[in-house]
Write a protein that holds these residues in place. Structure first.
Motif, PDB file in Angstrom:
ATOM      1  N   PRO A 388     -64.098  44.302  70.885  1.00 24.23           N
ATOM      2  CA  PRO A 388     -65.011  44.612  72.001  1.00 24.23           C
ATOM      3  C   PRO A 388     -66.440  44.898  71.522  1.00 24.23           C
ATOM      4  O   PRO A 388     -67.405  44.428  72.135  1.00 24.23           O
ATOM      5  CB  PRO A 388     -64.370  45.855  72.644  1.00 24.23           C
ATOM      6  CG  PRO A 388     -62.925  45.754  72.268  1.00 24.23           C
ATOM      7  CD  PRO A 388     -62.920  45.167  70.892  1.00 24.23           C
ATOM      8  N   TYR A 389     -66.558  45.654  70.426  1.00 28.61           N
ATOM      9  CA  TYR A 389     -67.892  45.979  69.909  1.00 28.61           C
ATOM     10  C   TYR A 389     -68.587  44.722  69.381  1.00 28.61           C
ATOM     11  O   TYR A 389     -69.788  44.528  69.596  1.00 28.61           O
ATOM     12  CB  TYR A 389     -67.764  47.026  68.800  1.00 28.61           C
ATOM     13  CG  TYR A 389     -69.078  47.353  68.125  1.00 28.61           C
ATOM     14  CD1 TYR A 389     -69.994  48.198  68.740  1.00 28.61           C
ATOM     15  CD2 TYR A 389     -69.405  46.809  66.884  1.00 28.61           C
ATOM     16  CE1 TYR A 389     -71.208  48.499  68.129  1.00 28.61           C
ATOM     17  CE2 TYR A 389     -70.607  47.099  66.272  1.00 28.61           C
ATOM     18  CZ  TYR A 389     -71.505  47.947  66.900  1.00 28.61           C
ATOM     19  OH  TYR A 389     -72.699  48.232  66.301  1.00 28.61           O
ATOM     20  N   ARG A 390     -67.845  43.855  68.704  1.00 28.51           N
ATOM     21  CA  ARG A 390     -68.427  42.630  68.160  1.00 28.51           C
ATOM     22  C   ARG A 390     -68.939  41.733  69.290  1.00 28.51           C
ATOM     23  O   ARG A 390     -70.004  41.133  69.181  1.00 28.51           O
ATOM     24  CB  ARG A 390     -67.382  41.874  67.332  1.00 28.51           C
ATOM     25  CG  ARG A 390     -67.040  42.522  65.993  1.00 28.51           C
ATOM     26  CD  ARG A 390     -65.806  41.863  65.390  1.00 28.51           C
ATOM     27  NE  ARG A 390     -65.439  42.459  64.129  1.00 28.51           N
ATOM     28  CZ  ARG A 390     -65.662  41.879  62.952  1.00 28.51           C
ATOM     29  NH1 ARG A 390     -66.271  40.717  62.894  1.00 28.51           N
ATOM     30  NH2 ARG A 390     -65.302  42.464  61.831  1.00 28.51           N
ATOM     31  N   ILE A 391     -68.170  41.629  70.365  1.00 28.04           N
ATOM     32  CA  ILE A 391     -68.591  40.813  71.502  1.00 28.04           C
ATOM     33  C   ILE A 391     -69.828  41.429  72.158  1.00 28.04           C
ATOM     34  O   ILE A 391     -70.798  40.730  72.492  1.00 28.04           O
ATOM     35  CB  ILE A 391     -67.440  40.672  72.518  1.00 28.04           C
ATOM     36  CG1 ILE A 391     -66.292  39.872  71.886  1.00 28.04           C
ATOM     37  CG2 ILE A 391     -67.942  40.000  73.795  1.00 28.04           C
ATOM     38  CD1 ILE A 391     -65.061  39.788  72.775  1.00 28.04           C
ATOM     39  N   LYS A 392     -69.807  42.735  72.330  1.00 31.19           N
ATOM     40  CA  LYS A 392     -70.917  43.432  72.979  1.00 31.19           C
ATOM     41  C   LYS A 392     -72.214  43.251  72.197  1.00 31.19           C
ATOM     42  O   LYS A 392     -73.292  43.058  72.788  1.00 31.19           O
ATOM     43  CB  LYS A 392     -70.578  44.916  73.103  1.00 31.19           C
ATOM     44  CG  LYS A 392     -71.677  45.743  73.751  1.00 31.19           C
ATOM     45  CD  LYS A 392     -71.269  47.215  73.821  1.00 31.19           C
ATOM     46  CE  LYS A 392     -72.393  48.064  74.411  1.00 31.19           C
ATOM     47  NZ  LYS A 392     -72.003  49.517  74.465  1.00 31.19           N
ATOM     48  N   THR A 393     -72.136  43.319  70.880  1.00 33.62           N
ATOM     49  CA  THR A 393     -73.342  43.214  70.051  1.00 33.62           C
ATOM     50  C   THR A 393     -73.594  41.798  69.554  1.00 33.62           C
ATOM     51  O   THR A 393     -74.506  41.576  68.765  1.00 33.62           O
ATOM     52  CB  THR A 393     -73.228  44.160  68.840  1.00 33.62           C
ATOM     53  OG1 THR A 393     -72.050  43.813  68.075  1.00 33.62           O
ATOM     54  CG2 THR A 393     -73.125  45.607  69.293  1.00 33.62           C
TER      55      THR A 393
END
Length: 400
Positions: A388-393
């Motif tokens: 989720p963090y990788r997609i968000k950033t």
């Protein structure tokens, strides 16, 4: 006939025969002056090398982040055995930059130490600048960044950083499980990593044992002599006891060996740790190697130190292991400083990248099955939980 790598190792050993700790003589234009010449009987070679051989030795020194240390030996060679003048002048300029950077690093380490001391926090400098103090010529060790351990735990350290306005560009969720990575803009271009944990293994079981060992060694009376107060030991920062450093850096080496790569600079650091340790220091460290999950790494490192640096058996932590030592040396020579010269970088096709990593982990399993399997499990867990963090950033990648 000796190969270039054989000559390189001989030159490296030649650079270690120093006994003087006299400071470098450094003027604005003249070459750096070493403190003494090594005995003629210890020369690494007796016939002049070709320009091509010197280029290869120069490249190896750069790959292993040993430019300054090797140069100390090169300049002590008789004039007829030294490199061509053009290469020697280039080498000299690079070493001057190493000396200048080390002076800046020492000043920054002292500054960061004072910043935390003013807040009542106890600190020690890990690895780098603390290791350099053990070298015959400290300013010639190639510096990386500054690692400082601040005692008190994660929350306490992050609160300090927030109140010091050093956490402007990241949140607590972005901090690793070991340290907070501070932007170089805060310290005149020098990166500082503020540790709340000295290091860790992949195995949570051995990591827990190792952290208890670190706490015990730091808690011993006069374990860390203060160098912050005026008139105390110069440099202005605190170095950990050798019992702490011997275990901590072995774990650090093992993690990099399994994950990415390891270079000769880290092995040379360990050589100087052992050379400066007492028998009691070594016995204390050796007694906890198995519990801390570092016995296999220690045996491999002892073999490399005996093979390359001729470390006496009396200074070893344990008996050397040739099979594991050869695996370790192969990685060191192939990948260079922290794996920066690995052929398996981000430019290779994705399928080849994954196949190479799979083969590497299978090879590591025969080195230490526990650490390798735990390392793979940790990677998969981090990869999944960070999606989720990788997609968000927009930092999503299938590469390791």
């Amino acid at each position: 006939m000796k190969t270039v790598i054989d000559i390189f190792f001989a030159l490296l050993r030649y650079s270690l025969v120093l006994s003087s700790r006299a400071p470098l003589k450094m003027s604005s234009r003249a070459p750096l002056k070493m403190s003494s010449r090594a005995p003629t009987r210890d020369l690494p070679f007796t016939e002049p090398l070709s320009a091509e051989q010197w280029k290869q030795i120069f490249a190896l020194s750069k790959k292993q982040a040993l430019m300054g240390v090797i140069y100390s030996g090169v300049q002590r060679l008789p004039a007829n055995l030294q490199p061509p003048k053009e290469l020697m002048d280039r080498w000299n300029q690079l070493v001057r930059q190493i000396v200048i950077r080390n002076n800046r690093m020492n000043a920054t380490a002292a500054k960061v130490t004072r910043m935390f001391a003013e807040r009542g926090a106890s600190t020690v400098i890990l690895k780098g600048q603390a290791n350099a103090l053990l070298y015959p010529e400290p300013l010639l060790r190639q510096a990386g960044d500054i690692d400082i351990l601040v005692q008190g735990g994660r929350d306490s350290v992050l609160n300090h950083l927030k109140e010091m306005h050093l956490m402007e560009n990241f949140t607590r969720e972005e901090v690793s499980n070991l340290h907070a990575h501070l932007d170089a803009k805060f310290f005149d271009g020098i990166t500082v990593e503020v540790h709340f944990i000295p290091t860790c293994n992949h195995s949570p079981i051995t990591t827990r044992n190792m952290l208890r060992y670190f706490d015990r060694e730091l808690a011993k009376p006069a374990a860390v002599p203060s160098s912050v107060q005026p008139g105390a030991q110069s440099n202005g920062f605190n170095a950990p006891p050798l019992t702490f450093a011997l275990m901590m850096q072995l774990s650090h080496m093992q993690r990099h060996f399994i994950d990415s790569g390891l270079g000769l600079r880290q092995v040379m650091d360990y050589y100087h740790l052992l050379r400066n340790s007492t028998q009691a220091d070594r016995e204390c460290t050796a007694a906890s190697l198995r519990a801390c999950g570092l016995y296999n790494m220690a045996r491999a490192t002892m073999w490399v130190l005996a093979e390359l640096f001729k470390l006496p058996a009396g200074l070893m932590l344990c008996a050397p292991d040739e099979r594991r030592g050869r695996k370790l040396l192969k990685v060191i020579l192939a990948d260079g400083n922290f794996g920066q010269y690995s052929s398996n970088n981000y430019s290779v096709p994705l399928v080849r990248h994954w196949l190479t990593n799979a083969g590497r982990y299978l090879d590591r399993i025969t080195f230490d099955i526990g650490e390798s399997l735990w390392g793979e499990l940790r990677f998969v867990t981090r990869f999944v939980t960070s999606i989720p963090y990788r997609i968000k950033t927009r930092r999503f990648t299938l590469r390791r």
